[in-house]
Design a protein around this motif. Structure first.
Motif, PDB file in Angstrom:
ATOM      1  N   HIS A  17       7.190  -0.501   9.101  1.00 59.09           N
ATOM      2  CA  HIS A  17       6.124  -1.434   9.459  1.00 59.09           C
ATOM      3  C   HIS A  17       6.054  -1.601  10.978  1.00 59.09           C
ATOM      4  CE1 HIS A  17       4.640  -3.510   5.640  1.00 59.09           C
ATOM      5  NE2 HIS A  17       5.380  -2.500   5.242  1.00 59.09           N
ATOM      6  N   LEU A  21       2.880  -0.853  13.194  1.00 58.60           N
ATOM      7  CA  LEU A  21       2.275  -1.986  13.927  1.00 58.60           C
ATOM      8  C   LEU A  21       2.208  -1.664  15.415  1.00 58.60           C
ATOM      9  CD1 LEU A  21       4.045  -5.021  12.165  1.00 58.60           C
ATOM     10  CD2 LEU A  21       1.609  -4.461  12.026  1.00 58.60           C
ATOM     11  N   GLU A  27      -1.154  -5.021   9.501  1.00 58.91           N
ATOM     12  CA  GLU A  27      -0.298  -5.252   8.335  1.00 58.91           C
ATOM     13  C   GLU A  27      -1.088  -4.976   7.047  1.00 58.91           C
ATOM     14  OE1 GLU A  27       3.279  -5.688   7.267  1.00 58.91           O
ATOM     15  OE2 GLU A  27       3.155  -6.839   9.123  1.00 58.91           O
TER      16      GLU A  27
END
Ligand SMILES: O=C(O)CCC(=O)C(=O)O
Ligand SMILES: [Fe+2]
Length: 195
Positions: A17, A21, A27
């Motif tokens: 993630h 990001l 997200e």
């Protein structure tokens, strides 16, 4: 072992993630992928043992390769031996660089499918393991890959509209098949020629 697996999966998810990001993928977009919530992630744990050899210069522990999945965590017993291939740059020609041993840390290898997913923003890392003359090295590699049926393609946010995707859609088994034919260059078969 179950506890370790749970902790590693949490770490892998956070890392993936964070990587996405950092490229500006939201997200929400990450959660829209088949592996955003990690339900479609397959993990493999592999233990490597590299006993010392008096003629260490003449042998290799593991030949040069890139990992085919998304990311890999490598943990070792404090003995160096992992090397990465640094491409030619201002500091010198293409060369093998030994990854320093930092106690209580993981080395993270970026795999082929992370390169596909990020449309080349993150690059796979060619690496190998060498053998020592004196010390016995051991390592534990924890691989994060998509489930066998998951199709991986570059995230739309990371595709330059004027250029298009740099990689074709590919599943992990398709990449593995190519890998057995052209070790270390599996990804070449899935590049889209921009000409
Ligand atoms: O032993 C290491 O440091 C590397 C292991 C590795 O590259 C692998 O298992 O794919
Ligand atoms: Fe590897």
């Amino acid at each position: 072992m179950e506890e370790y697996k749970t902790a590693m999966n949490r770490l892998g998810r956070r890392l993936m993630h964070a990587m996405l990001l950092s490229l500006g993928v939201s997200e929400e977009e990450i959660n829209d992928t088949p592996f955003g919530d990690f339900s479609k992630i397959k993990t493999v744990y592999s233990l490597n043992s590299y006993p010392p050899c008096p003629e260490a210069d003449r042998v290799l522990g593991l030949p040069p390769h890139s990992d085919t999945g998304f990311v890999t965590f490598v943990y070792d017993n404090g003995v160096s031996g992992l090397q990465i291939l640094r491409r030619e740059d201002d500091n010198g020609p293409t060369r093998w660089v030994t990854v320093p041993v930092v106690p209580n840390t993981f080395v993270v290898n970026v795999g082929d499918l992370m390169q596909v997913l990020t449309n080349g923003r993150f690059h796979n890392m060619v690496h190998r393991a060498i053998i020592g003359k004196t010390y016995h090295r051991m390592s534990a590699a924890y691989f994060f890959s998509p489930e066998l049926d998951v199709k991986v393609s570059p995230l739309s946010k990371l595709i330059d509209p004027g250029v298009g995707p740099l990689y074709k859609t590919v599943t992990w088994p398709e990449l593995q098949t190519k890998r057995s034919l052209s070790y270390g260059h599996a990804l070449d078969a899935f590049k889209i020629d921009s000409n």
